[in-house]
Design a protein around this motif. Sequence first.
Motif, PDB file in Angstrom:
ATOM      1  N   GLN A   1       0.816  -1.212   0.000  1.00  0.00           N
ATOM      2  CA  GLN A   1       0.000   0.000   0.000  1.00  0.00           C
ATOM      3  C   GLN A   1       0.854   1.268   0.000  1.00  0.00           C
ATOM      4  OE1 GLN A   1      -3.029  -0.054   3.009  1.00  0.00           O
ATOM      5  NE2 GLN A   1      -3.929  -1.964   2.275  1.00  0.00           N
ATOM      6  N   GLN A   2       1.969   1.247   0.706  1.00  0.00           N
ATOM      7  CA  GLN A   2       2.832   2.421   0.745  1.00  0.00           C
ATOM      8  C   GLN A   2       3.379   2.724  -0.646  1.00  0.00           C
ATOM      9  OE1 GLN A   2       3.375   4.379   3.305  1.00  0.00           O
ATOM     10  NE2 GLN A   2       2.503   3.202   4.985  1.00  0.00           N
ATOM     11  N   ALA A   3       3.816   1.694  -1.355  1.00  0.00           N
ATOM     12  CA  ALA A   3       4.361   1.887  -2.703  1.00  0.00           C
ATOM     13  C   ALA A   3       3.288   2.390  -3.648  1.00  0.00           C
ATOM     14  CB  ALA A   3       4.960   0.584  -3.223  1.00  0.00           C
ATOM     15  N   ALA A   4       2.087   1.831  -3.546  1.00  0.00           N
ATOM     16  CA  ALA A   4       1.001   2.247  -4.433  1.00  0.00           C
ATOM     17  C   ALA A   4       0.638   3.711  -4.205  1.00  0.00           C
ATOM     18  CB  ALA A   4      -0.218   1.353  -4.219  1.00  0.00           C
ATOM     19  N   ALA A   5       0.536   4.116  -2.942  1.00  0.00           N
ATOM     20  CA  ALA A   5       0.224   5.518  -2.639  1.00  0.00           C
ATOM     21  C   ALA A   5       1.327   6.439  -3.152  1.00  0.00           C
ATOM     22  CB  ALA A   5       0.035   5.701  -1.136  1.00  0.00           C
ATOM     23  N   ARG A   6       2.560   6.028  -2.950  1.00  0.00           N
ATOM     24  CA  ARG A   6       3.693   6.838  -3.421  1.00  0.00           C
ATOM     25  C   ARG A   6       3.663   6.994  -4.938  1.00  0.00           C
ATOM     26  NH1 ARG A   6       7.280   3.890  -1.374  1.00  0.00           N
ATOM     27  NH2 ARG A   6       7.841   2.683  -3.219  1.00  0.00           N
ATOM     28  N   GLU A   7       3.322   5.921  -5.650  1.00  0.00           N
ATOM     29  CA  GLU A   7       3.283   5.974  -7.106  1.00  0.00           C
ATOM     30  C   GLU A   7       2.136   6.846  -7.620  1.00  0.00           C
ATOM     31  OE1 GLU A   7       5.598   4.062  -9.683  1.00  0.00           O
ATOM     32  OE2 GLU A   7       6.338   5.196  -7.955  1.00  0.00           O
TER      33      GLU A   7
ATOM     34  N   ALA B   1       1.031   9.447  -6.250  1.00  0.00           N
ATOM     35  CA  ALA B   1       1.466  10.835  -6.073  1.00  0.00           C
ATOM     36  C   ALA B   1       2.619  11.185  -7.009  1.00  0.00           C
ATOM     37  CB  ALA B   1       1.878  11.059  -4.624  1.00  0.00           C
ATOM     38  N   ARG B   2       3.537  10.264  -7.179  1.00  0.00           N
ATOM     39  CA  ARG B   2       4.740  10.565  -7.967  1.00  0.00           C
ATOM     40  C   ARG B   2       4.413  10.954  -9.402  1.00  0.00           C
ATOM     41  NH1 ARG B   2       7.697   8.173 -11.625  1.00  0.00           N
ATOM     42  NH2 ARG B   2       6.550   6.195 -11.536  1.00  0.00           N
ATOM     43  N   VAL B   3       3.458  10.249 -10.016  1.00  0.00           N
ATOM     44  CA  VAL B   3       3.181  10.501 -11.435  1.00  0.00           C
ATOM     45  C   VAL B   3       2.208  11.656 -11.641  1.00  0.00           C
ATOM     46  CG1 VAL B   3       3.679   8.112 -12.045  1.00  0.00           C
ATOM     47  CG2 VAL B   3       1.312   8.789 -11.555  1.00  0.00           C
ATOM     48  N   CYS B   4       1.701  12.239 -10.557  1.00  0.00           N
ATOM     49  CA  CYS B   4       0.788  13.381 -10.656  1.00  0.00           C
ATOM     50  C   CYS B   4       1.594  14.671 -10.506  1.00  0.00           C
ATOM     51  CB  CYS B   4      -0.273  13.299  -9.555  1.00  0.00           C
ATOM     52  SG  CYS B   4      -1.558  14.567  -9.660  1.00  0.00           S
ATOM     53  N   ARG B   5       1.349  15.628 -11.367  1.00  0.00           N
ATOM     54  CA  ARG B   5       2.079  16.900 -11.307  1.00  0.00           C
ATOM     55  C   ARG B   5       1.674  17.686 -10.060  1.00  0.00           C
ATOM     56  NH1 ARG B   5      -1.261  21.108 -12.098  1.00  0.00           N
ATOM     57  NH2 ARG B   5      -3.134  20.846 -13.402  1.00  0.00           N
ATOM     58  N   GLY B   6       2.544  18.582  -9.641  1.00  0.00           N
ATOM     59  CA  GLY B   6       2.215  19.477  -8.547  1.00  0.00           C
ATOM     60  C   GLY B   6       0.978  20.292  -8.887  1.00  0.00           C
ATOM     61  N   GLY B   7       0.021  20.351  -7.979  1.00  0.00           N
ATOM     62  CA  GLY B   7      -1.228  21.053  -8.230  1.00  0.00           C
ATOM     63  C   GLY B   7      -2.253  20.228  -8.964  1.00  0.00           C
ATOM     64  N   GLY B   8      -1.870  19.024  -9.412  1.00  0.00           N
ATOM     65  CA  GLY B   8      -2.825  18.113 -10.038  1.00  0.00           C
ATOM     66  C   GLY B   8      -3.703  17.453  -8.989  1.00  0.00           C
TER      67      GLY B   8
ATOM     68  N   LEU C   1      -1.537   7.314   4.286  1.00  0.00           N
ATOM     69  CA  LEU C   1      -0.890   6.878   3.042  1.00  0.00           C
ATOM     70  C   LEU C   1      -0.577   8.052   2.124  1.00  0.00           C
ATOM     71  CD1 LEU C   1      -3.004   3.703   2.145  1.00  0.00           C
ATOM     72  CD2 LEU C   1      -0.610   3.723   2.869  1.00  0.00           C
ATOM     73  N   LEU C   2      -1.561   8.908   1.906  1.00  0.00           N
ATOM     74  CA  LEU C   2      -1.419   9.979   0.922  1.00  0.00           C
ATOM     75  C   LEU C   2      -0.955  11.308   1.528  1.00  0.00           C
ATOM     76  CD1 LEU C   2      -4.611   9.405  -1.291  1.00  0.00           C
ATOM     77  CD2 LEU C   2      -2.235   8.832  -1.854  1.00  0.00           C
ATOM     78  N   GLY C   3      -1.128  11.448   2.843  1.00  0.00           N
ATOM     79  CA  GLY C   3      -0.854  12.721   3.497  1.00  0.00           C
ATOM     80  C   GLY C   3       0.500  13.343   3.199  1.00  0.00           C
ATOM     81  N   PRO C   4       1.573  12.557   3.147  1.00  0.00           N
ATOM     82  CA  PRO C   4       2.885  13.162   2.901  1.00  0.00           C
ATOM     83  C   PRO C   4       3.027  13.808   1.525  1.00  0.00           C
ATOM     84  CG  PRO C   4       3.120  10.983   3.881  1.00  0.00           C
ATOM     85  CD  PRO C   4       1.689  11.128   3.492  1.00  0.00           C
ATOM     86  N   TYR C   5       2.112  13.487   0.611  1.00  0.00           N
ATOM     87  CA  TYR C   5       2.272  13.929  -0.777  1.00  0.00           C
ATOM     88  C   TYR C   5       1.222  14.939  -1.238  1.00  0.00           C
ATOM     89  CZ  TYR C   5       4.507   9.323  -0.463  1.00  0.00           C
ATOM     90  OH  TYR C   5       5.246   8.240  -0.067  1.00  0.00           O
ATOM     91  N   VAL C   6       0.192  15.174  -0.449  1.00  0.00           N
ATOM     92  CA  VAL C   6      -0.941  15.948  -0.941  1.00  0.00           C
ATOM     93  C   VAL C   6      -1.348  17.044   0.038  1.00  0.00           C
ATOM     94  CG1 VAL C   6      -1.829  13.918  -2.178  1.00  0.00           C
ATOM     95  CG2 VAL C   6      -2.704  14.458   0.112  1.00  0.00           C
ATOM     96  N   ARG C   7      -2.240  17.901  -0.436  1.00  0.00           N
ATOM     97  CA  ARG C   7      -2.887  18.899   0.410  1.00  0.00           C
ATOM     98  C   ARG C   7      -4.379  18.905   0.074  1.00  0.00           C
ATOM     99  NH1 ARG C   7      -3.710  23.315  -3.009  1.00  0.00           N
ATOM    100  NH2 ARG C   7      -2.279  23.445  -4.796  1.00  0.00           N
ATOM    101  N   ASP C   8      -5.143  19.543   0.916  1.00  0.00           N
ATOM    102  CA  ASP C   8      -6.585  19.690   0.680  1.00  0.00           C
ATOM    103  C   ASP C   8      -7.275  18.346   0.462  1.00  0.00           C
ATOM    104  OD1 ASP C   8      -6.161  22.442   0.793  1.00  0.00           O
ATOM    105  OD2 ASP C   8      -5.902  22.609  -1.377  1.00  0.00           O
TER     106      ASP C   8
END
Length: 268
Positions: free
Chosen positions: A124-130, A132-139, A184-191
Amino acid sequence: MGVDLAAVTEKQRAVWGLGDYGRVGSLLTWIGESLVREVDVRAGERVLDVAAGNGSASLPAARRFADVLATDYVPALLEEARRRAEADCVELRTQVADAQDLPFGDGSFDVVLSTIGVMFAPDQQAAARELARVCRGGGRIGVAAWTPDSMVGGMLRAVSARVPPPPGVLPPVTWGDEEHVRGLLGPYVRDLRAARRTCAFRFRSAEHCVEHFRTWYGPTVAAFRAVGEEGADDLAAELAEVYRAHSTATDGTLAMDVPYLEVVAVRA
């Protein structure tokens, strides 16, 4: 000794190739439509659907004239998505890919979606990281997952009792727990916002529902194979009880409004 997640993934790939997931995925049309609406997919945006199955989120995104790429690690499911897109007269690209190791560069997409898909990735950690990784900032990132208390949660617990997952692999429905998803997603996202929604399942009876999932849904097909003829009746009876416990019908049919968590966030 740690869990061999690569081996678990290969076993899962084989399980999802059993039956015909399209017969189940077609019941999830509302979930994909809702997620695409909440994420507000726009025409021309680059959209990645991860663990897309037969296209529950890909198709409504494509109907908004987005540039949609549907990915899954089961080629047969992507072929179903392609045929559905052709029938709907919309453009949809497909590519075989594992949610835990996406073959795309950082920030390649404006929107990343997964409808009842990424939740089944063992890491699950890898999936969440992926995601986020392939999404642009602000996407935007949008995920829909069954909740632990849902009918599907009960069904998967009955299946897991017969085909236990390796120690250390979390149940897929933990993606349907808001606190867990925020972790899972918190480190990579906002809002990040989460809403509990429901998807309507209607069957002629509990027995009809058992037969449908027994025939078409990979994990249930695998469970019935594992128990053999001697255990089939007990498993069928337990599943029927799970379905009845979640039904609101009073006319002998089965009416289940199955809860799931819909998560939408902005890539930081």
